[in-house]
Design an enzyme around this catalytic site. Structure first.
Site, PDB file in Angstrom:
ATOM      1  N   ASP A 114       0.820  -1.219   0.000  1.00 26.74           N
ATOM      2  CA  ASP A 114       0.000   0.000   0.000  1.00 26.74           C
ATOM      3  C   ASP A 114       0.852   1.266   0.000  1.00 26.74           C
ATOM      4  O   ASP A 114       2.035   1.237   0.337  1.00 26.74           O
ATOM      5  CB  ASP A 114      -0.868   0.041   1.260  1.00 26.74           C
ATOM      6  CG  ASP A 114      -1.987  -0.975   1.218  1.00 26.74           C
ATOM      7  OD1 ASP A 114      -1.967  -1.846   0.326  1.00 26.74           O
ATOM      8  OD2 ASP A 114      -2.869  -0.911   2.091  1.00 26.74           O
ATOM      9  N   ASP A 115       0.173   2.367  -0.325  1.00 29.11           N
ATOM     10  CA  ASP A 115       0.676   3.743  -0.137  1.00 29.11           C
ATOM     11  C   ASP A 115       1.747   4.203  -1.131  1.00 29.11           C
ATOM     12  O   ASP A 115       2.217   5.327  -1.049  1.00 29.11           O
ATOM     13  CB  ASP A 115       1.215   3.978   1.292  1.00 29.11           C
ATOM     14  CG  ASP A 115       0.122   3.865   2.346  1.00 29.11           C
ATOM     15  OD1 ASP A 115      -1.037   3.562   1.963  1.00 29.11           O
ATOM     16  OD2 ASP A 115       0.415   4.067   3.536  1.00 29.11           O
TER      17      ASP A 115
ATOM     18  N   HIS B 208      -5.085   9.114   0.280  1.00 27.73           N
ATOM     19  CA  HIS B 208      -5.276   8.454   1.575  1.00 27.73           C
ATOM     20  C   HIS B 208      -6.425   9.049   2.379  1.00 27.73           C
ATOM     21  O   HIS B 208      -6.496   8.890   3.608  1.00 27.73           O
ATOM     22  CB  HIS B 208      -3.979   8.418   2.395  1.00 27.73           C
ATOM     23  CG  HIS B 208      -3.763   7.091   3.063  1.00 27.73           C
ATOM     24  ND1 HIS B 208      -4.280   6.793   4.301  1.00 27.73           N
ATOM     25  CD2 HIS B 208      -3.146   5.965   2.645  1.00 27.73           C
ATOM     26  CE1 HIS B 208      -3.955   5.552   4.632  1.00 27.73           C
ATOM     27  NE2 HIS B 208      -3.273   5.016   3.626  1.00 27.73           N
TER      28      HIS B 208
ATOM     29  N   HIS C 241       3.828  -2.062   3.128  1.00 29.25           N
ATOM     30  CA  HIS C 241       3.866  -0.738   2.506  1.00 29.25           C
ATOM     31  C   HIS C 241       5.192  -0.595   1.770  1.00 29.25           C
ATOM     32  O   HIS C 241       6.247  -0.739   2.406  1.00 29.25           O
ATOM     33  CB  HIS C 241       3.709   0.356   3.569  1.00 29.25           C
ATOM     34  CG  HIS C 241       2.406   0.266   4.295  1.00 29.25           C
ATOM     35  ND1 HIS C 241       2.197  -0.633   5.329  1.00 29.25           N
ATOM     36  CD2 HIS C 241       1.234   0.916   4.104  1.00 29.25           C
ATOM     37  CE1 HIS C 241       0.944  -0.508   5.753  1.00 29.25           C
ATOM     38  NE2 HIS C 241       0.326   0.411   5.027  1.00 29.25           N
TER      39      HIS C 241
HETATM   40 NI    NI Z   1      -2.637   3.085   3.378  1.00 30.79          NI
END
Ligand code: NI
Length: 340
Positions: A151-152, A206, A293
């Site tokens: 993620d991210d 986000h 992440h």
């Molecule tokens: Ni996230």
């Protein structure tokens, strides 16, 4: 006119005699000179080696006939050799240069396998042959497989390195990218697609999606999808809402399956490769969806150590959609999945 013809015939005869009886020889360099070059539109030229080389290097030309032609088949099993640039008109009519497109691998009760052209599949079925693809799918649930998810990102400093590591270990993963970050790294999203990774949306910046009203939510998801498509060439196939936070509105606006996770490595909290490694090895199960992440160096270090070990334990590392398929649980838009 008649006389002229007579003279011409005599001259030709004389030349033939000269050639046959050795009175006239073609210079050696000329006999070696001509090279045949072929064009994908069907033109054929006989050229000197220098010209031939020049032609062979230009688009659509080759001195190798097999390079400008393709073998094609149809579902009835007819086979033809056609010029490459005519292929599209044939494919429109159901022909293919990939025999697997027009045939099906079948197996009989003695375990004998063969490719059967599609027009004959029914006939073979009636004689107790079965399609191997179907047999494989039934057995697939026995495969130990997991989905690593990131993620991210993408991140300027970590994602390219992570892709190298995944590629080097022949592993697939799923990236839930942020719309605002899709330009990071060196053409990261295109590379993900090329390497067989799956790309999902993690929203634009986000924002917690449950805090948006319906029209803002719709716009947020659509704008992010457009950004991802612009950078990767494809719409995201999954959605992971930030914080794993979703409601009925998010489910109906998603347009794709919503993917959460069954193992949280807390890599964002520990920022420690050993801790991420241990947490993964302690919690991993067949069918796990593991959350990481790809913005932390410690996470990428952990993955470098984890991949060979997970493989040694017999896990196939696949994308989320592949995992769903392997486990025989197809994903549908708006459905929420945490593991398989
Ligand atoms: Ni996230």
């Amino acid at each position: 006119m008649k006389l002229f013809k007579k003279i011409s015939v005599s001259v030709i005869l004389a030349l033939v005699c000269l050639c046959v009886f050795g009175g006239f020889t073609i210079p050696k360099e000329d006999t070696e000179a001509l090279v045949t070059v072929y064009c994908s539109d069907g033109r054929i030229l006989f050229l000197s080696p220098e010209d031939a080389e020049e032609y062979s290097e230009s688009d659509g030309w080759s001195d190798d006939f097999s390079e400008i032609t393709v073998d094609i088949w149809n579902t009835a099993g007819d086979n033809r050799l056609v010029l490459e640039n005519k292929l599209s008109s044939y494919t429109a009519g159901g022909w293919s240069d990939n025999i697997e497109d027009v045939s099906v691998l079948m197996r009989n009760r003695d375990g004998k396998e063969k490719y059967v052209f599609k027009d004959y599949v029914e006939e073979y079925r009636s004689k107790d042959w079965e399609e191997v693809a179907k047999i494989k799918l039934e057995k697939a649930s026995n495969i130990k497989a997991i989905a690593l998810t990131f993620d991210d990102g993408p991140s300027n400093s970590q994602t390219d390195r992570l892709l190298d590591i995944l590629d080097g270990n022949n592993a697939k993963a799923t990236f839930f990218v942020l719309g605002k970050s899709v330009g990071n790294g060196s053409d990261c999203l295109k590379r993900m697609i090329e390497l067989g990774m799956e790309i999902g949306s993690h929203g634009y910046d986000h924002t917690q999606l449950t805090k948006l009203d319906n029209s803002a939510l719709e716009k947020h998801i659509q704008d992010t999808n457009a950004k991802i498509k612009e950078a990767s060439g494809a719409e995201p196939t999954l959605l992971r809402p930030p914080y794993g936070s979703y409601n009925e509105a998010v489910k109906s606006a998603a347009g794709v399956p919503i993917v959460l996770w069954s193992v949280d490595t807390l890599d964002w909290k520990s920022r420690n490769a050993d801790a991420v490694y241990s947490e993964t090895m302690r919690s991993v199960r067949d069918g796990s969806i593991i959350l990481y992440h790809d913005i932390y160096e410690s996470t990428v270090d952990a993955i470098e150590r984890l991949l060979p070990e997970l493989k040694a334990e017999g896990y196939e590392l696949v994308t989320v959609s592949e995992l769903a398929e392997i486990k025989g649980k197809p994903l549908t838009a708006g459905a929420v999945v945490t593991n398989f």
